[in-house]
Design an enzyme around this catalytic site. Structure first.
Site, PDB file in Angstrom:
ATOM      1  N   SER A 148      -9.701  -2.223  -8.491  1.00 31.42           N
ATOM      2  CA  SER A 148      -9.635  -0.917  -9.166  1.00 31.42           C
ATOM      3  C   SER A 148      -8.602  -0.956 -10.296  1.00 31.42           C
ATOM      4  O   SER A 148      -8.600  -0.090 -11.163  1.00 31.42           O
ATOM      5  CB  SER A 148      -9.258   0.169  -8.155  1.00 31.42           C
ATOM      6  N   ASP A 204     -10.507  -7.844   1.060  1.00 26.89           N
ATOM      7  CA  ASP A 204      -9.064  -7.957   1.344  1.00 26.89           C
ATOM      8  C   ASP A 204      -8.350  -6.682   0.886  1.00 26.89           C
ATOM      9  O   ASP A 204      -7.542  -6.711  -0.048  1.00 26.89           O
ATOM     10  CB  ASP A 204      -8.498  -9.199   0.631  1.00 26.89           C
ATOM     11  N   CYS A 264      -4.507  -6.051   6.582  1.00 27.29           N
ATOM     12  CA  CYS A 264      -3.058  -6.316   6.598  1.00 27.29           C
ATOM     13  C   CYS A 264      -2.320  -5.108   7.167  1.00 27.29           C
ATOM     14  O   CYS A 264      -1.112  -4.975   6.987  1.00 27.29           O
ATOM     15  CB  CYS A 264      -2.545  -6.699   5.216  1.00 27.29           C
TER      16      CYS A 264
HETATM   17  N1  SAH Z   1      -6.918 -10.654  -2.347  1.00 25.31           N
HETATM   18  C1  SAH Z   1      -5.764 -10.536  -3.210  1.00 25.31           C
HETATM   19  C2  SAH Z   1      -4.753  -9.527  -2.722  1.00 25.31           C
HETATM   20  C3  SAH Z   1      -5.291  -8.133  -2.535  1.00 25.31           C
HETATM   21  S1  SAH Z   1      -4.092  -6.890  -2.658  1.00 25.31           S
HETATM   22  C4  SAH Z   1      -5.146 -11.906  -3.405  1.00 25.31           C
HETATM   23  O1  SAH Z   1      -5.556 -12.878  -2.757  1.00 25.31           O
HETATM   24  O2  SAH Z   1      -4.227 -12.015  -4.212  1.00 25.31           O
HETATM   25  C5  SAH Z   1      -5.068  -5.460  -2.721  1.00 25.31           C
HETATM   26  C6  SAH Z   1      -5.715  -5.183  -4.066  1.00 25.31           C
HETATM   27  O3  SAH Z   1      -6.601  -4.082  -3.858  1.00 25.31           O
HETATM   28  C7  SAH Z   1      -4.787  -4.764  -5.189  1.00 25.31           C
HETATM   29  O4  SAH Z   1      -4.995  -5.601  -6.302  1.00 25.31           O
HETATM   30  C8  SAH Z   1      -5.211  -3.324  -5.547  1.00 25.31           C
HETATM   31  O5  SAH Z   1      -5.184  -3.066  -6.950  1.00 25.31           O
HETATM   32  C9  SAH Z   1      -6.617  -3.291  -5.047  1.00 25.31           C
HETATM   33  N2  SAH Z   1      -7.174  -1.986  -4.653  1.00 25.31           N
HETATM   34  C10 SAH Z   1      -6.558  -0.984  -3.992  1.00 25.31           C
HETATM   35  N3  SAH Z   1      -7.437   0.012  -3.724  1.00 25.31           N
HETATM   36  C11 SAH Z   1      -8.637  -0.388  -4.229  1.00 25.31           C
HETATM   37  C12 SAH Z   1      -9.931   0.189  -4.255  1.00 25.31           C
HETATM   38  N4  SAH Z   1     -10.167   1.364  -3.687  1.00 25.31           N
HETATM   39  N5  SAH Z   1     -10.925  -0.499  -4.836  1.00 25.31           N
HETATM   40  C13 SAH Z   1     -10.698  -1.715  -5.398  1.00 25.31           C
HETATM   41  N6  SAH Z   1      -9.491  -2.312  -5.392  1.00 25.31           N
HETATM   42  C14 SAH Z   1      -8.465  -1.659  -4.830  1.00 25.31           C
END
Ligand code: SAH
Length: 399
Positions: free
Chosen positions: A257, A303, A343
């Site tokens: 997002s 994730d 997490c």
């Molecule tokens: N998989 C990543 C870490 C994920 S952290 C890695 O390996 O580095 C979680 C991520 O989810 C963040 O980048 C955040 O911007 C995103 N996020 C949070 N809410 C969201 C949503 N509703 N839809 C899409 N992305 C989202």
């Protein structure tokens, strides 16, 4: 005789500390003798006046974080105290081959309670260190901590950035200097993780800049992505995407997002590959995208950020994980796999597994659990502090 403020616990509330659990909850305190401020070093005693340990006080639900258990009774937390604690954390990483590794120079140096340093996180990025304080007491010692780190890393140290705006209490963070360089001034660097290159921006990035805790799970993903189409949702800086492309995925879509996250993901793909026309980014709400999407993928990665931070919202979080996983499972081609994570510390592996299985039932698909994943060894779980185990994941084979 010590002049330190003395905290006496209610009867029966000393058991946890005697088992080396490092937290004193405010409800366990019977009486405080002497002045206390947020961040004071205090001594904790049982109701029978037995000395239990010394720790940092904060007027919050976790009232004391124990820094030294009885019989240790530090007069003060001086440079030597921090140096020894930090060296102990460094030695653990050295013993697991992380401190001098040709292919990986990004690791967590201090994982709070898991390294006997409650409230402190330190991540290492190719000679740059990012310190994150989760308690005011830790904030007060940031310079001593930096001093210890300089001693350990010596000439290999490029910078120390202190970054605690999002982890200290809001009113404290607003009225104190909670971000800035304690050494050097490098604000970003290119790091290596299993030979993959990532640009990490400690100053502007999320958390300390990179999600180091997924290292082993990204490596595992590479085994499943050759000639496969991949949807990497909640991709942040594209960690899973880079591994998938490196392993020969036919096409990878990185979804987040945050536009900033997607810029990082694109940059990281470009850092690793000349040919990048089999990668694309999608800025969207992952839940909505997955709900509306009609396309099938061979591999989907979920994730999300922690859906539940407290037990009182656990039920809603579980429903959220179930819906998201059910929609994703529907979109996996027969013979494909789902890499799914949580997490949320309050959702344990058993609950997560039953939730994902319920999602497979809802999706009406056969599913087999191929792997159970967790956090890597540079995020150790203190055996006496099971709360430190937070990352869990499953690889499901979808028939
Ligand atoms: N998989 C990543 C870490 C994920 S952290 C890695 O390996 O580095 C979680 C991520 O989810 C963040 O980048 C955040 O911007 C995103 N996020 C949070 N809410 C969201 C949503 N509703 N839809 C899409 N992305 C989202």
């Amino acid at each position: 005789m010590s002049e330190k403020t003395k905290i006496v616990l209610r009867s029966g509330k000393d058991d946890a500390l005697k088992r080396f659990h490092p937290w004193v909850f405010s409800g366990a305190i019977k009486k405080i003798y002497g002045p206390v401020h947020d961040g004071s070093l205090v001594e904790v005693f049982s109701n029978k006046d037995e000395y239990l340990g010394s720790g940092l006080y904060q007027d919050a639900s976790i009232a004391v974080r124990i820094m030294a258990f009885a019989p240790d009774r530090p007069e003060l937390l001086n440079n030597d105290f921090w140096y020894k604690k930090l060296l102990n954390a460094w030695q653990l990483r050295e013993s697991t081959g992380l401190t001098e590794n040709k292919n990986t120079n990004v690791y967590r140096l201090v994982h709070g309670e898991g390294d006997h340093l409650p409230g402190l996180i330190i991540d290492h990025y190719n000679g740059n260190l990012v310190i994150q304080a989760h308690a005011i007491g830790i904030h007060n010692y940031r310079n001593e901590i930096a001093e210890g780190l300089r001693k350990i890393y010596g000439k290999n140290l490029k910078s120390i950035y202190y970054k605690s705006k999002d982890t200290l209490p809001g009113n404290f963070a607003q009225s104190n200097e909670v971000e800035g360089f304690l050494f050097g001034d490098a604000s970003s660097d290119i790091v290596l993780e299993y030979g993959h290159r990532f640009e990490v921006d400690f100053v502007h990035g999320q958390k300390t800049g990179f999600f180091i805790d997924q290292r082993e799970n990204r490596k595992l993903l590479a085994e499943y992505t050759k000639n496969r189409t991949v949807l990497n949702t909640f991709c942040y800086s594209g960690g899973f995407s880079v591994y998938a492309l490196g392993a020969g995925a036919s096409f990878v879509e990185s979804l987040d997002s945050s536009g900033k996250a997607l810029e990082l993901a694109e940059k990281n793909v470009q850092l690793n590959f000349h040919q990048t026309n089999n990668h694309t980014v999608i800025q969207a709400d992952a839940v909505q995208f997955i709900r509306e999407n009609k396309k099938a993928y061979d591999v989907i990665i979920l994730d999300p950020p922690a859906f539940a931070k407290h037990t009182n919202v656990r039920h809603n979080a579980v429903q959220g994980y179930k819906r998201l996983n059910a929609e994703a499972i529907r979109q996996i081609s027969p013979g494909g796999v789902l890499f799914t994570f949580s997490c949320s510390q309050v959702v344990n592996m058993n609950l997560f597994k039953s939730t994902v299985i319920a999602a497979a039932i809802q999706a009406g698909r056969q599913a087999r659990v191929l792997h159970q994943m967790t956090q890597p060894h540079d995020h150790p779980v203190n055996a006496f502090h099971p709360e430190g185990e937070y990352l869990k994941g499953l690889v499901l084979y979808i028939d």
